[in-house]
Design an enzyme around this catalytic site. Sequence first.
Site, PDB file in Angstrom:
ATOM      1  N   PHE A 134       0.848  -1.191   0.000  1.00 33.57           N
ATOM      2  CA  PHE A 134       0.000   0.000   0.000  1.00 33.57           C
ATOM      3  C   PHE A 134       0.883   1.241   0.000  1.00 33.57           C
ATOM      4  CE2 PHE A 134      -2.403   3.527   1.644  1.00 33.57           C
ATOM      5  CZ  PHE A 134      -3.586   3.427   0.918  1.00 33.57           C
ATOM      6  N   ASP A 153       9.146   2.630   1.952  1.00 37.42           N
ATOM      7  CA  ASP A 153       7.970   3.366   2.393  1.00 37.42           C
ATOM      8  C   ASP A 153       7.773   3.067   3.879  1.00 37.42           C
ATOM      9  OD1 ASP A 153       5.434   4.184   3.108  1.00 37.42           O
ATOM     10  OD2 ASP A 153       4.482   3.534   1.244  1.00 37.42           O
ATOM     11  N   LYS A 164       2.422   9.875   8.252  1.00 32.99           N
ATOM     12  CA  LYS A 164       1.569   9.575   9.406  1.00 32.99           C
ATOM     13  C   LYS A 164       1.993  10.226  10.734  1.00 32.99           C
ATOM     14  CE  LYS A 164      -1.128   5.901   7.616  1.00 32.99           C
ATOM     15  NZ  LYS A 164      -0.748   5.144   6.431  1.00 32.99           N
TER      16      LYS A 164
HETATM   17  C1  LIG Z   1      -0.999   5.371   4.995  1.00 29.48           C
HETATM   18  C2  LIG Z   1       0.061   4.948   4.074  1.00 29.48           C
HETATM   19  C3  LIG Z   1       0.346   5.672   2.899  1.00 29.48           C
HETATM   20  C4  LIG Z   1      -0.494   6.839   2.442  1.00 29.48           C
HETATM   21  O1  LIG Z   1      -0.422   7.916   3.306  1.00 29.48           O
HETATM   22  P1  LIG Z   1      -1.492   9.121   3.170  1.00 29.48           P
HETATM   23  O2  LIG Z   1      -0.985  10.138   4.142  1.00 29.48           O
HETATM   24  O3  LIG Z   1      -2.818   8.562   3.498  1.00 29.48           O
HETATM   25  O4  LIG Z   1      -1.411   9.594   1.752  1.00 29.48           O
HETATM   26  C5  LIG Z   1       1.414   5.270   2.135  1.00 29.48           C
HETATM   27  N1  LIG Z   1       2.157   4.196   2.487  1.00 29.48           N
HETATM   28  C6  LIG Z   1       1.913   3.489   3.594  1.00 29.48           C
HETATM   29  C7  LIG Z   1       2.794   2.337   3.938  1.00 29.48           C
HETATM   30  C8  LIG Z   1       0.844   3.818   4.417  1.00 29.48           C
HETATM   31  O5  LIG Z   1       0.580   3.087   5.502  1.00 29.48           O
END
Ligand SMILES: *Cc1c(COP(=O)(O)O)cnc(C)c1O
Length: 397
Positions: free
Chosen positions: A138, A223, A252
């Site tokens: 994700f 990420d 986050k």
């Molecule tokens: C939540 C998340 C995103 C996206 O972040 P947003 O601030 O909602 O755009 C990207 N990568 C990972 C691993 C996430 O958990």
Amino acid sequence: MDSQTLMRLSEQVIAHTYNRFPILPVRGKGTRIWDREGKEYIDFFSGLAVCNLGHCHPRVVRAIQDQAERLIHVSNLYYIEPQIELASLLCQHSFADKVFFCNSGAEANEGALKLARKYAKEKMGQDRYEIITMEHSFHGRTLATLTATGQTKYQKGYAPLMPGFKYVPFDNLEAVRKAIDSKTCAVLLEPIQGEGGVRVPKEGYLKGLREICHEKGILLILDEVQVGMGRTGKLFAYEHENVEPDLLTLAKSLAGGVPIGALLMKEEVARSFEPGDHASTFGGNFLATAAGVAALQAILEEGMLENCQKVGAYFLTKLQGLQNKFNFVADVRGRGLILGMELKIDGAEIVKEMMKRGFLVNCTMNNVLRFLPPLIITEEEVDQMIEALEEVFKKIT
Ligand SMILES: *Cc1c(COP(=O)(O)O)cnc(C)c1O
């Protein structure tokens, strides 16, 4: 307006992109939040790994208040002191030499994808643009990041997607090796897959990826939007594996609850961004970065990483205890305070039952209970949650 009316109004005026639980939170402190009716919840979700410091951490609140009184926003055409301070702190405590600030995880990943392409084209030729990502990953909801996301359920209805992405199974080095060709410019992955069901790769996987990327001259992008900022018991998840990425994304929990995103870069790669190449109006603004400085200092100075390791290990054994008692629990896994319990049954009802008992927990992929409490959670609070969970498990079987 009473709560029922407010919730009905919400359904009327807010885009229906979320199915919401019938709670209206109004106040939070530490591991607790309270709703409009005064009902207390212990938060094992942290606003999806955002409130790692707990709710309304006093240092973050003070930083926001102080900053808001002085200056909230200018523009990146000028120097911004807390932005400089936060970038310095991040560089000092990570592999990175430079930081680009933005406002969300998707935007941070978007920046990483753009930079990886630009760098590879400059270094290795115009045909180097393909990014390899993982199944069940994700990476966000923009067109590029949802293309990077290796789950078709998020992509449905949005074709044509971005060209230049290739997917391989997670935790499989051979698959990555096979997928790399003369067009590949980078590999992008989460060190632990969050939305994909708290999937922890085998030891040595990241190191193996690092070696492959090095050998092929392509970039390794991590990420850490969900697992960064102490969630796994180290400031960054890559530290567990003794490897360094070329690029890393954060968002986050970086600013203790205030919207922010960041792209951390090695100098050699960062050089491909020149003035005008990439930008964000709000990126690195006073308010968010002042909160970020306070949040990062609190994580480092208040023993949160140690607590995360200690309580995380305790929590995992408690979940294993439940696994031994209930045969519909298929697996228990995680690291630090990102923990998952995979079920052979649907998890939605369990989440609702837990909410009634005053615990906010999450379920991802329909059957993986995901626990993301603030890093300040105590063993006593874990005990209380486990007790409630056992009660719910007994009730549904
Ligand atoms: C939540 C998340 C995103 C996206 O972040 P947003 O601030 O909602 O755009 C990207 N990568 C990972 C691993 C996430 O958990």
